[in-house]
Scaffold this active site. Sequence first.
Site, mmCIF file in Angstrom:
data_model
loop_
_atom_site.group_PDB
_atom_site.id
_atom_site.type_symbol
_atom_site.label_atom_id
_atom_site.label_comp_id
_atom_site.label_asym_id
_atom_site.label_seq_id
_atom_site.Cartn_x
_atom_site.Cartn_y
_atom_site.Cartn_z
ATOM 1 N N GLU A 29 5.844 -30.950 4.874
ATOM 2 C CA GLU A 29 7.011 -30.162 5.269
ATOM 3 C C GLU A 29 8.285 -31.004 5.218
ATOM 4 O OE1 GLU A 29 4.969 -29.652 8.743
ATOM 5 O OE2 GLU A 29 4.120 -27.687 8.276
ATOM 6 N N GLU A 54 0.169 -25.579 7.097
ATOM 7 C CA GLU A 54 -0.604 -26.807 7.245
ATOM 8 C C GLU A 54 -2.040 -26.653 6.778
ATOM 9 O OE1 GLU A 54 1.244 -25.625 9.837
ATOM 10 O OE2 GLU A 54 2.619 -27.217 10.450
ATOM 11 N N ASP A 79 0.681 -33.189 16.735
ATOM 12 C CA ASP A 79 0.346 -31.978 17.499
ATOM 13 C C ASP A 79 0.022 -30.804 16.555
ATOM 14 O OD1 ASP A 79 1.915 -32.894 20.311
ATOM 15 O OD2 ASP A 79 2.832 -33.562 18.449
ATOM 16 N N PHE A 80 0.754 -30.751 15.428
ATOM 17 C CA PHE A 80 0.613 -29.603 14.523
ATOM 18 C C PHE A 80 -0.671 -29.669 13.694
ATOM 19 C CE2 PHE A 80 5.554 -29.778 14.215
ATOM 20 C CZ PHE A 80 5.650 -29.447 15.552
ATOM 21 N N HIS A 123 4.793 -31.559 21.672
ATOM 22 C CA HIS A 123 5.419 -32.331 20.595
ATOM 23 C C HIS A 123 5.338 -33.837 20.862
ATOM 24 C CE1 HIS A 123 7.120 -28.388 19.869
ATOM 25 N NE2 HIS A 123 7.663 -28.784 18.756
#
Lengths: 337, 342
Positions: A29, A54, A79-80, A123
């Site tokens: 990203e 993702e 985190d993602f 985050h």
Amino acid sequence: MKTMTFAGAIEDALMKAMSDDPRVVIFGEDVQALRMNLYAKFGEMRVRPTPISESAFLGAAVTAAMAGLRPVVEIMMIDFVAVAIDALVNQAAKLEVFSGGRWKAPMVVRASCGGGYGDGGQHEQTLWGWLAQVPGMKVVVPSNPADAGGLMLSAIEDEGPVLFMEHKLLADYWIDALANAGRINLEYDIPEAGARGEVPKTWEPIPIGEAKMLRDGDDLTMVSLGVSVHRCLQAAEELAKSGVHAGVIDLRTVTPLDTDAICRAVEKTDRLLVVDEDYKHFSLSGELAAIVLEAGLGAKFARVCVEDTIPFDRRREAQALPNVPRIVEAATKLVSR
Amino acid sequence: MQPNAEGLYRQMYKSRRFEEAVTQLWNDGHISAEMHLSKGEEAIVAGVLDHVMDGDALALDHRASAPMVMRGIDLALLLKEFMGLEGGLCRGMGGHIHLFSPEHLAASSGIVGATGPAACGFAIAAQHLRPDKVAVAFFGEGAMNQGMLMESINLAAAWSLPVIFVCKDNGTAVTTSSADVTAGDLLTRARGLGAHAVSVDGTDVDEVWSAARDAFVRAREGKGPMFLHATCVHPEGHFLGDPLLRMVRNPVRELRSKVGPLIKAATTGGSSLSERAVSLGSIAGMLGRARETQKHTRDDPIERQRQRLEISDAQRDELERAVDDEVQTAVAAALRGLEAQP
């Protein structure tokens, strides 16, 4: 002598790897903005911005690696990765065993991690213990520019999936984008030696799985990684003033874990203090205790970790993350036991 | 049924003034880290929220200020939460990205696309426990490339869940142009998943209001989900202090350290000259788009609605003054809370 920022060292190592090997490609990203220099140098086929998908692009990295590329795929914040965890847990990590050793996925997942700037519990996680738990995954967490560059080269050269985690307090561009965002009236406890430091004249890979003894001490052994390494070094200085001599080991790699280095040091000091910015329970710190026990060492053990969801409030956040007073307190208690 | 022009204006104006106060507090360093404003989305939020009643649920993304303000959450509670104070809406534990109000069935998340599954779950609970009630999911067009949101639209359509999927489309996913990474068109995509889909100008609160009315009627009648696509502009970019906007607004200061390495990278080997030229063109295009967002004041949703008001200037001034007072009172309370913090 050459010095670089933490982020600059990673970029420099990537620039070398990409110049040396056309199979190395980046996707993730916003990489056209986050990796602007690499984007300008290598063009969009090799530095490719993705949609916010993702699970698609992390999953695609696995088979791209299987089919001959060396992807460095970016998850903006660790985190993602939860959104796309299948690609790592069920695909990349399993491939070598499932194929009877006949097929591997030489890919790097690069992600920022960690807290200390007030961005809230969704985050600021580290999650390295959680991700390292799956057989087949390697996880590296550098604490300074030289290690960051050297470990990035090793991660790219490695034949399997490697998770490369950069702490946001060490990488200046993350602090600029997420924390200050143009403001100058806020302060962060950024370890200077981690954010900028000496790097070798030419990059050489640093072997994955080798911890580094940063400070010798007979009274206890502190084992840590990432930003917490610097907190430990600072705590060790404080402890020395009261006559407590603490050794500090920088793991640099979560898995494969350098069991020998840890056990050697703990055998000498008989006391192990793990300082880990990851969660306390079911974790790296627990694993280290188990390793010492399994080695037959009867060492005394304590840990300073994150115990609950990280508070958004910076005052409470500072208490939740491993900090120097907490480390000094735990170490003092440990040596008096 | 016609929209109440004044009521909608009041909601939008309140959200805007609230966020101006937030911006000030953020600039002063009282709010840490990222701050994603709803600024530019007010007409979308107002036009949708006007149909929400007690028992309806809200699945909110990282731009939850406007929906929370318009849903009637106490402004001081919100400000205190943004400042990480114990007296905040969530005791300072969540911050602006993680706002929760169980009384309003309103929950937010900072994970892109997560509002899709969240709204489906609220809707399933409504089917069991609150007949006629609906769930609204707010998200940006960037989230339309997130698998879990696509799965959610299918689930809602397959199960006729009372969900309204509100896609706030500003054309940019963080810094990436959505057109560059999105294939097909979003309405066709939503229809392919079985949802009824319409598109409106998201800076025109009347248009949003009318489309949302149909969506709520359908959902309450058990006719399944609607995908409401609404265009908008984010004048502050992705978040306050957006790096691209800083480069555009303060090129000398922000670009000084960046230009040298960029030129060096682009001129010392790497890919072919033409590929490098394309990259530099893309970077220039990215900054150009950022600059464009600064020119959209004519599309400002609040200004558009202000022009339409059919009340006297004095009445309008009074309305605005009352809102200004409410916001200022909240700011004063929040600052008192900060001083009282140990």
